[in-house]
Scaffold this motif. Structure first.
Motif, short mmCIF file in Angstrom:
data_model
loop_
_atom_site.label_atom_id
_atom_site.label_comp_id
_atom_site.label_asym_id
_atom_site.label_seq_id
_atom_site.Cartn_x
_atom_site.Cartn_y
_atom_site.Cartn_z
N ARG A 1 102.47 24.45 18.08
CA ARG A 1 102.80 25.70 18.71
C ARG A 1 104.44 25.59 17.57
O ARG A 1 104.21 27.32 17.05
CB ARG A 1 103.24 26.10 19.98
CG ARG A 1 102.77 26.02 20.26
CD ARG A 1 102.87 26.03 22.50
NE ARG A 1 101.88 26.41 22.70
CZ ARG A 1 102.68 27.62 23.82
NH1 ARG A 1 103.27 27.80 23.84
NH2 ARG A 1 101.97 28.26 24.81
N ALA B 1 99.23 30.08 18.91
CA ALA B 1 99.68 30.71 20.15
C ALA B 1 98.10 30.22 20.72
O ALA B 1 96.59 29.85 20.44
CB ALA B 1 99.94 32.19 20.36
N ASP C 1 95.13 31.28 24.58
CA ASP C 1 94.55 32.44 24.14
C ASP C 1 95.50 33.08 25.65
O ASP C 1 95.59 32.66 26.78
CB ASP C 1 93.62 32.10 25.06
CG ASP C 1 91.48 30.96 23.98
OD1 ASP C 1 92.18 31.13 22.53
OD2 ASP C 1 91.07 30.33 23.84
N GLY C 2 95.06 34.19 25.40
CA GLY C 2 95.58 35.22 25.68
C GLY C 2 97.60 35.84 25.64
O GLY C 2 98.57 36.64 26.94
N GLU C 3 97.75 34.76 25.16
CA GLU C 3 99.36 34.86 24.83
C GLU C 3 99.78 35.56 23.68
O GLU C 3 99.00 35.71 22.74
CB GLU C 3 100.27 33.33 24.31
CG GLU C 3 100.40 32.30 25.70
CD GLU C 3 101.17 30.93 24.85
OE1 GLU C 3 101.58 29.99 25.87
OE2 GLU C 3 100.91 30.86 23.58
N GLU C 4 100.86 36.49 24.00
CA GLU C 4 101.26 37.50 22.88
C GLU C 4 102.30 37.53 22.35
O GLU C 4 103.29 36.94 22.25
CB GLU C 4 101.62 38.50 23.22
CG GLU C 4 100.34 39.76 24.31
CD GLU C 4 100.59 40.99 24.84
OE1 GLU C 4 101.91 41.50 24.51
OE2 GLU C 4 100.20 41.24 25.76
N VAL C 5 102.17 37.09 20.95
CA VAL C 5 102.78 36.87 19.78
C VAL C 5 103.78 37.95 18.94
O VAL C 5 102.82 38.86 18.16
CB VAL C 5 102.04 35.93 18.41
CG1 VAL C 5 103.23 35.59 17.33
CG2 VAL C 5 101.06 34.91 18.92
N TYR C 6 105.01 37.84 19.53
CA TYR C 6 106.03 38.81 18.56
C TYR C 6 106.19 38.16 17.44
O TYR C 6 106.40 36.91 17.41
CB TYR C 6 106.72 39.39 19.52
CG TYR C 6 106.74 40.15 20.91
CD1 TYR C 6 106.11 41.40 20.67
CD2 TYR C 6 106.02 39.47 21.85
CE1 TYR C 6 105.61 42.11 22.03
CE2 TYR C 6 105.60 39.29 22.65
CZ TYR C 6 105.42 40.70 22.71
OH TYR C 6 105.24 42.09 24.27
#
Length: 190
Positions: free
Chosen positions: A128, A134, A136-141
């Motif tokens: 990370r 990331a 699974d299911g995480e949003e990366v900005y």
């Protein structure tokens, strides 16, 4: 405490000699025969006694002491290179032992790091942080910096200034050509 008989006898002898020395007439020197004049004068103090001061008797170094000193100096000069070599080897051994300790510490650190890489939680954390992975299911900005355009323009200007010129010829040939152009070269310019 009464003096011993040998000490009393010595004192008596000394007293007799002093008395005999003081009774001689001044003209006795001229009356004595040549054989008597060449005879050795007796010392006032009897050196054969056992009460001679050790410091007075030991002032002269015996030949045996001098010879032993010379032999000791010769032996020391013969073994001095071996001793210095031994000392330098001891210092080298001590330095190598310190290196071994440092290397053993590095090995222990690497084994600890290897053990960390076997831990899946540690691997996930490193992925990370270092590689921006990331789960699974995480949003990366992705955050865009406003000052990035200014920094990019400044770095581009600095990069252009740092660019090297590409030469077609080696530097020394270019130097000779420039000297010919200025007129400092010995050959005539074309």
């Amino acid at each position: 405490m009464a003096p011993t008989s040998s000490a009393a006898q010595r004192r008596a002898k000394v007293a007799k000699r002093k008395a005999a020395a003081s009774r001689k007439p001044k003209s006795a020197k001229s009356q004595t025969s040549p054989a008597a004049r060449s005879r050795r004068v007796q010392p006032v103090v009897d050196l054969s006694s056992t009460e001679i001061d050790a410091t007075a008797a030991g002032r002269r170094l015996p030949a045996r002491t001098i010879i032993l000193g010379i032999v000791a100096v010769m032996l020391l000069s013969m073994f001095l290179p071996s001793i210095s070599t031994g000392v330098s080897q001891y210092q080298q051994i001590a330095a190598l032992e310190r290196d071994i300790e440092v290397t053993e510490q590095e090995v222990a650190d690497l084994k600890e790091r290897q053990a960390q890489f076997k831990d899946p939680d540690y691997l996930a954390q490193r992925a990370r942080e270092d590689y921006h992975y990331a789960k699974d299911g995480e949003e990366v900005y992705i955050v865009i910096d406003d000052t990035a355009e200014e920094t990019a323009a400044e770095s581009a200007a600095a990069g252009a200034a740092e660019k090297r010129t590409v030469r077609n010829q080696p530097w020394y040939i270019e130097l000779v050509d420039s000297l010919k152009a200025v007129g400092f070269a010995t050959e005539e310019s074309p």
